[in-house]
Design an enzyme around this catalytic site. Sequence first.
Site, short mmCIF file in Angstrom:
data_model
loop_
_atom_site.label_atom_id
_atom_site.label_comp_id
_atom_site.label_asym_id
_atom_site.label_seq_id
_atom_site.Cartn_x
_atom_site.Cartn_y
_atom_site.Cartn_z
N CYS A 67 57.20 80.12 -32.84
CA CYS A 67 58.53 80.69 -32.58
C CYS A 67 59.12 79.98 -31.38
O CYS A 67 58.40 79.33 -30.63
CB CYS A 67 58.43 82.18 -32.27
SG CYS A 67 57.75 83.17 -33.62
N HIS A 69 63.22 78.95 -29.23
CA HIS A 69 64.65 79.12 -29.02
C HIS A 69 65.36 77.77 -29.15
O HIS A 69 65.00 76.83 -28.44
CB HIS A 69 64.91 79.67 -27.62
CG HIS A 69 64.20 80.95 -27.35
ND1 HIS A 69 62.91 81.00 -26.86
CD2 HIS A 69 64.59 82.24 -27.53
CE1 HIS A 69 62.55 82.27 -26.75
NE2 HIS A 69 63.55 83.04 -27.15
N GLU A 87 53.93 73.02 -29.30
CA GLU A 87 52.90 74.06 -29.31
C GLU A 87 51.66 73.69 -30.12
O GLU A 87 50.55 74.04 -29.75
CB GLU A 87 53.46 75.37 -29.88
CG GLU A 87 54.47 76.03 -28.98
CD GLU A 87 54.85 77.42 -29.45
OE1 GLU A 87 54.05 78.06 -30.16
OE2 GLU A 87 55.95 77.88 -29.10
N GLU A 114 62.08 91.79 -26.42
CA GLU A 114 62.64 90.70 -27.23
C GLU A 114 63.86 91.29 -27.93
O GLU A 114 63.79 92.40 -28.47
CB GLU A 114 61.64 90.19 -28.26
CG GLU A 114 60.56 89.30 -27.71
CD GLU A 114 61.04 87.91 -27.29
OE1 GLU A 114 62.27 87.67 -27.24
OE2 GLU A 114 60.19 87.07 -27.01
N GLU A 116 66.58 89.53 -30.36
CA GLU A 116 66.91 88.21 -30.91
C GLU A 116 67.58 88.25 -32.28
O GLU A 116 67.22 89.06 -33.13
CB GLU A 116 65.63 87.38 -31.04
CG GLU A 116 64.95 87.13 -29.71
CD GLU A 116 63.66 86.34 -29.81
OE1 GLU A 116 63.33 85.67 -28.82
OE2 GLU A 116 62.99 86.37 -30.86
#
Length: 182
Positions: A67, A69, A87, A114, A116
């Site tokens: 995950c 942004h 990652e 969170e 989002e």
Amino acid sequence: MQTEHVILLNAQGVPTGTLEKYAAHTADTLLHLAFSSWLFNAKGQLLVTRRALSKKAWPGVWTNSVCGHPQLGESNAEAVIRRCRYELGVEITPPESIYPGFRYRATDPNGIVENEVCPVFAALTTSALQINDDEVMDYQWCDLAAVLRGIDATPWAFSPWMVMQATNREARKRLSAFTQLK
């Protein structure tokens, strides 16, 4: 890696500015843009990762593959590819949208929220993993059906966004179809 930011959004999902990622995630997190991705290998197995203990939100929790942004001026697909490299040290096929309208708000046990708008993607890995220990403390390649049964039986064992994504009927159907692409 340079400092990441989140793209802040109003209630209609329109960008209103940016904020440094670490500062953005608090007990009163503003709505912002994110993405979530489910990665599969050539055998059709899903990569499930365990978040590093150093993560601010949901440390040590099992979740979907990666995950992150999107950064200002970056497409969701570019962001997925960037975070997979950072990652997981892995190359992937072009990400495919499986749940474009996903939005959620959840609070972790430490009070971090969170909040989002988080389109969900799936892709195939095309190289071996080279895990970044600062991001991922453990991982497993799993049969999707077994993971979905686990989510149904013990949702508290997984990140809330993974549970919400996996329990959406259309997303589950698209994920299941994705395992047949091998």
